[in-house]
Design a protein around this motif. Structure first.
Motif, PDB file in Angstrom:
ATOM      1  N   TYR A 178     -11.755   8.675   8.118  1.00  0.00           N
ATOM      2  CA  TYR A 178     -10.636   8.428   9.387  1.00  0.00           C
ATOM      3  C   TYR A 178      -9.400   7.827   8.699  1.00  0.00           C
ATOM      4  O   TYR A 178      -9.661   6.895   7.829  1.00  0.00           O
TER       5      TYR A 178
ATOM      6  N   ALA B  81      -6.079   3.951   1.690  1.00  0.00           N
ATOM      7  CA  ALA B  81      -6.104   4.771   2.916  1.00  0.00           C
ATOM      8  C   ALA B  81      -5.620   6.272   3.304  1.00  0.00           C
ATOM      9  O   ALA B  81      -6.483   6.538   3.985  1.00  0.00           O
TER      10      ALA B  81
ATOM     11  N   GLN C 270       6.761   4.823  -0.385  1.00  0.00           N
ATOM     12  CA  GLN C 270       7.295   5.964   0.080  1.00  0.00           C
ATOM     13  C   GLN C 270       6.809   6.194   1.610  1.00  0.00           C
ATOM     14  O   GLN C 270       5.982   5.488   2.422  1.00  0.00           O
TER      15      GLN C 270
ATOM     16  N   PHE D 218       0.769   7.913   2.488  1.00  0.00           N
ATOM     17  CA  PHE D 218      -0.484   7.227   1.263  1.00  0.00           C
ATOM     18  C   PHE D 218      -0.276   8.334   0.230  1.00  0.00           C
ATOM     19  O   PHE D 218      -0.007   8.148  -0.809  1.00  0.00           O
TER      20      PHE D 218
ATOM     21  N   MET E 129       0.992  -1.510  -0.097  1.00  0.00           N
ATOM     22  CA  MET E 129      -0.188  -0.037  -0.352  1.00  0.00           C
ATOM     23  C   MET E 129       1.082   1.260   0.161  1.00  0.00           C
ATOM     24  O   MET E 129       0.655   2.460  -0.541  1.00  0.00           O
ATOM     25  N   TRP E 130       2.138   1.122   0.043  1.00  0.00           N
ATOM     26  CA  TRP E 130       2.775   2.706   0.579  1.00  0.00           C
ATOM     27  C   TRP E 130       3.725   2.863  -0.381  1.00  0.00           C
ATOM     28  O   TRP E 130       4.586   3.865  -0.336  1.00  0.00           O
TER      29      TRP E 130
ATOM     30  N   ASP F  17     -26.165  11.292   4.076  1.00  0.00           N
ATOM     31  CA  ASP F  17     -25.496  10.491   4.400  1.00  0.00           C
ATOM     32  C   ASP F  17     -24.009   9.949   3.677  1.00  0.00           C
ATOM     33  O   ASP F  17     -24.260  10.177   3.108  1.00  0.00           O
TER      34      ASP F  17
ATOM     35  N   THR G 276      -7.850   4.940   8.326  1.00  0.00           N
ATOM     36  CA  THR G 276      -8.357   3.727   8.425  1.00  0.00           C
ATOM     37  C   THR G 276      -7.431   2.949  10.734  1.00  0.00           C
ATOM     38  O   THR G 276      -8.475   1.787  10.086  1.00  0.00           O
ATOM     39  N   GLU G 277      -6.527   2.623  10.320  1.00  0.00           N
ATOM     40  CA  GLU G 277      -5.421   2.342  12.055  1.00  0.00           C
ATOM     41  C   GLU G 277      -7.041   2.323  13.110  1.00  0.00           C
ATOM     42  O   GLU G 277      -6.834   2.599  14.327  1.00  0.00           O
ATOM     43  N   TYR G 278      -7.636   3.558  13.014  1.00  0.00           N
ATOM     44  CA  TYR G 278      -8.825   4.916  13.542  1.00  0.00           C
ATOM     45  C   TYR G 278     -10.100   3.129  14.371  1.00  0.00           C
ATOM     46  O   TYR G 278     -10.371   3.141  15.149  1.00  0.00           O
TER      47      TYR G 278
ATOM     48  N   GLN H 119     -16.790   2.105  12.508  1.00  0.00           N
ATOM     49  CA  GLN H 119     -17.498   1.590  11.636  1.00  0.00           C
ATOM     50  C   GLN H 119     -17.850   1.958  10.390  1.00  0.00           C
ATOM     51  O   GLN H 119     -18.171   3.263  10.273  1.00  0.00           O
TER      52      GLN H 119
END
Lengths: 338, 116
Positions: free
Chosen positions: A148, A140, A47, A50, A43-44, A196, A150-152, A155
């Motif tokens: 937020y 990400a 780098q 993100f 994913m990185w 929404d 993603t590591e947060y 839901q």
């Protein structure tokens, strides 16, 4: 040239002489891995952020498009791009690296077709002979931008969608071999009052229907004129909503010829909820997958309707509704038009 | 028996949170704030301590207990130092939790990289 209020017919039929597509690990596991020129397993992309990874994908897609053609980078007159990150900085930095005169666009996930429509318009009017048109998104980076990090672990409801990590770029030229860009209908902002931000498919569907209806009317053609009508990232819910709306307007598009890039990129079973989204959804779907179908002569004419939600995190926090737009571009195989 | 009530009470608090999310479409920040305020109000009414006695970790683990402890600290200090104690005491009881969040957050960020 201008037909009706907002449809351009490109008399000189600009050609997409080559394309470049890049994807991430999640896309590599998806439904159409063959649609990508490069697939990254990280994913990185080596780098430090993100956002930089997204910039790198944009640069790679542009460089592959040039490499896949017979021309040199110096011959490309303009680079027209945009993305979802604040002030479209990944596109801006990619434009710096590419060192090509640059138009920066923002039309959220409709950017791909806005860019292609403008590129074709400029070429059609002799404003350039080669233009790179593309966009990139990163899952990400986009989650961080709009929702937020993603590591947060916030839901998401089943109506939410999964931003594509990837980039798609088309090299549009005045002459050459390849699929031809024949017309474009520019979208109006349509806002049905949905607030929404986790249900963008439903928010964008009316914009897609408005543009499809206008395009067919102003070109005076039937839906069956096209072999496929392809939306950018409506997902399961947006597709359902748009089919209902099309039916109400008595526009009869056979279900099998009404496709969605957001439902093409991933396989069943991948946790993408309602489907794919992001600026790269329509870009890699169109340039990587559907143009291949044209080249393989499985289809001759397609109408790509890229859909975008034009909200910002701030406008959502301030309880504003989600303004949406859809831009349509028709692409036809070179053979039956020459 | 306390395990049972811990499960029921803790679970009920989570169900309320899920309803706030799904039905009332509140975002996580707002939901969290509502729970902290609710805990503080319940303690102000003298109801939260009996709830902890009754349900144990079912009441002390959810974020509502953070509101409860904010009020606890403020009241404790207020008794000793008057009105200024309300201000200085707010984080008295909760300081361990807040410090732990910061310290473990920093350690986590140093060691790990998000997978995206």
């Amino acid at each position: 040239m201008l037909t009706g209020h907002r449809t351009w017919i490109y008399n000189n039929q600009p050609v997409i002489i080559s394309t470049g597509t890049v994807g991430g690990p999640f896309e590599a596991n998806g439904n159409i891995p063959d649609a990508f020129d490069i697939l990254h397993d990280d994913m990185w992309l080596k780098q430090s952020s993100f956002e930089k990874a997204q910039r790198t994908m944009m640069e790679e897609a542009a460089q592959i498009a040039i490499k896949n053609s017979l021309i040199q980078k110096e011959q490309v007159k303009f680079f027209i791009s945009g993305d979802l990150i604040n002030q479209i900085t990944p596109s801006n930095f990619a434009a710096k690296t590419l060192d090509i005169p640059y138009f920066g666009l923002f039309s959220a996930c409709a950017t791909s077709m806005e860019s292609l429509a403008l590129s074709a318009f400029i070429i059609n009017g002799d404003g350039a002979d080669y233009i790179l048109s593309g966009t990139a998104s990163h899952n990400a980076a986009t989650e961080k931008q709009f929702r937020y990090p993603t590591e947060y672990g916030g839901q998401k409801p089943p109506t939410a969608q999964w931003t594509v990590t990837g980039a798609g770029c088309a090299l549009v030229a005045k002459n050459g071999e390849g699929p031809r860009v024949t017309s474009a209908t520019i979208g109006k902002v349509v806002d049905m009052g949905i607030t929404d931000a986790f249900n963008m498919g439903a928010a964008m569907a009316p914009a897609a229907v408005d543009t499809i209806e206008t395009h067919l009317r102003e070109r005076n053609v039937d839906p069956t004129y096209y072999d496929l009508i392809i939306t950018g990232d409506l997902g399961h819910i947006g597709r359902e909503v748009s089919m209902d709306l099309l039916q109400k307007k008595n526009i009869d598009i056979p279900e099998e010829m009404y496709r969605d890039c957001g439902l093409t990129i991933y396989r069943e079973g991948q946790p993408v909820l309602s489907g794919a989204s992001g600026t790269a959804s329509s870009a890699v779907g169109t340039y990587g997958h559907f143009l291949k179908l044209i080249k393989e002569q499985q289809v001759n004419r397609i109408l790509v309707v890229a859909t975008g939600s034009l909200h910002s995190p701030l406008s959502v926090q301030q309880n504003d509704s989600i303004p949406c737009i859809a831009h349509a571009v028709s692409i036809e195989s070179g053979s039956d038009n020459q | 028996m306390i395990f049972f009530w811990a499960f029921v009470v803790g679970g009920t608090i989570c169900v309320i949170g899920q309803i706030l999310f799904d039905v009332f479409k509140l975002n996580p920040g707002v939901t969290l704030t509502i729970f902290v305020i609710a805990g503080a109000i319940l303690d102000g009414l003298g109801l939260y301590d009996p709830l902890i006695d009754f349900a144990g970790a079912g009441a002390s683990v959810p974020i509502t207990n953070f509101g409860n402890q904010l009020v606890h600290g403020a009241m404790q200090e207020a008794e000793q130092h008057g009105i200024i104690g309300v201000v200085t005491g707010i984080f008295e009881v909760t300081s361990a939790g807040i410090s732990a969040a910061i310290i473990f957050g920093v350690i986590g960020a140093i060691i790990f990289k998000p997978k995206g």
